[in-house]
Design an enzyme around this catalytic site. Sequence first.
Site, PDB file in Angstrom:
ATOM      1  N   GLU A   1      44.445  36.399  27.394  1.00  0.00           N
ATOM      2  CA  GLU A   1      44.140  37.072  28.455  1.00  0.00           C
ATOM      3  C   GLU A   1      44.754  36.529  29.785  1.00  0.00           C
ATOM      4  O   GLU A   1      45.020  37.140  30.665  1.00  0.00           O
ATOM      5  CB  GLU A   1      42.514  36.617  28.558  1.00  0.00           C
ATOM      6  CG  GLU A   1      41.908  37.426  27.626  1.00  0.00           C
ATOM      7  CD  GLU A   1      41.821  39.157  27.882  1.00  0.00           C
ATOM      8  OE1 GLU A   1      42.258  39.462  29.104  1.00  0.00           O
ATOM      9  OE2 GLU A   1      41.912  39.692  26.921  1.00  0.00           O
TER      10      GLU A   1
ATOM     11  N   TYR B   1      36.115  39.073  34.842  1.00  0.00           N
ATOM     12  CA  TYR B   1      36.670  39.531  33.839  1.00  0.00           C
ATOM     13  C   TYR B   1      37.026  38.717  32.689  1.00  0.00           C
ATOM     14  O   TYR B   1      36.634  39.172  31.326  1.00  0.00           O
ATOM     15  CB  TYR B   1      37.761  40.420  34.351  1.00  0.00           C
ATOM     16  CG  TYR B   1      38.574  40.835  33.245  1.00  0.00           C
ATOM     17  CD1 TYR B   1      38.284  41.908  32.487  1.00  0.00           C
ATOM     18  CD2 TYR B   1      39.795  39.869  32.945  1.00  0.00           C
ATOM     19  CE1 TYR B   1      38.966  42.197  31.382  1.00  0.00           C
ATOM     20  CE2 TYR B   1      40.493  40.428  31.665  1.00  0.00           C
ATOM     21  CZ  TYR B   1      40.196  41.468  31.052  1.00  0.00           C
ATOM     22  OH  TYR B   1      40.992  41.811  30.004  1.00  0.00           O
TER      23      TYR B   1
ATOM     24  N   ASP C   1      38.249  45.347  34.224  1.00  0.00           N
ATOM     25  CA  ASP C   1      39.549  45.467  34.674  1.00  0.00           C
ATOM     26  C   ASP C   1      39.918  46.574  35.507  1.00  0.00           C
ATOM     27  O   ASP C   1      39.376  47.637  35.304  1.00  0.00           O
ATOM     28  CB  ASP C   1      40.269  44.664  33.867  1.00  0.00           C
ATOM     29  CG  ASP C   1      40.894  45.793  32.704  1.00  0.00           C
ATOM     30  OD1 ASP C   1      40.161  46.853  32.726  1.00  0.00           O
ATOM     31  OD2 ASP C   1      41.945  45.391  31.834  1.00  0.00           O
TER      32      ASP C   1
END
Length: 369
Positions: free
Chosen positions: A33, A116, A134
């Site tokens: 991520e 997020y 997102d």
Amino acid sequence: MHFSNTILHWFKKNKRNLPWRNTTDPYKIWLSEIILQQTRVAQGLPYYEKFVHNYPDIKALANAADDDVLRDWQGLGYYSRARNMHTTAKFVVEQLNGQFPDKYIELLKLKGIGSYTAAAIASFSSNEAVAVLDGNVFRVLARYFGLALDILSNEGKKQFQELANSQLPHDNAADHNQAIMEFGALQCVPKNPNCLACPLKETCIAFDQKQVDSLPVKLKKLTVKHRYLYYFLPMYNSSPILMMRKRGSGDVWEGLYDMPCVESEKPLIEGALVSEFSERFLNPNHQKVLEFDNCFIQYSPELKHLLTHQKLYIRFINISELFFPEFKDWCLKNGYLAYRFEEVSNLPKPIIIANYLASKYSTNSLSII
Ligand code: SF4
């Protein structure tokens, strides 16, 4: 739940086989991520593989040298992400007994992890029922539900979050979140999505009302700062020397190495560049009336480098050997050191500098002092 069922069905048939989808380890999901923020999958994939290989667990990353982490990150940009990642790894090892959290609330406490990323890690690793939001998800929701609120406003974020939560199947958060992100990345793309081939087209408001191009709404415009950087490489024994220093905090490229430079808000024409150079690097008692061609023996074309809020225009300039002693004195007094090419290739550098040096110089063509 027509929306969720449809994208889950689409996801089964269309998802890309990406390595971070085959793990529930929150550490590896976190790595993916952070690497993928502001980065395309094709570009991020080799970095993910390199980080998993070089730092297979949180302890390995925590114990790594700062320079090694930055060097492995080199080329991805947004270097604060790498620094925050390293700080977080140390924190998890020292304060959390090396156990990377997998709960949304706990993840939010870690540096560099916003709502997020926390939602992504928590749902992908432990199926926690928190909806991700997102850029891809904003776009899909805005178009499908026809929500024309500014996604950068507080009210817009709040309403989109409520909408995202309302669509989340609580027993299948991991797949749903991945599906909607993948749907935004591959099907409901920013420009010219192929709506005729979309499984949601019958019920999509943007498609029905011909608003695909105007959604999502994003009202704030970024102001971009323009910076002109002129990097200097002095000549010695007819070869360029690399004088480099680690950059400090408070500006772009913190912790990376670069050469002495003159910076300006506007492009500098020849005379102005010579006088800036002279004022900055030469001894005031010796400042000479210089001519551009005598002072700078070679200069690169202007290279452009785009960051989120800044556009950098960069030139690399070889300075005549005449000025080597004074220039070197200035560098040494200001914390720069002379490096050999092999040493420089191991230092973390902004990618534009790394690429320029690699393309222009080989080991043999740089002088050693
Ligand atoms: S019909 Fe078009 S705009 Fe609507 S969800 Fe599908 S791809 Fe997106």
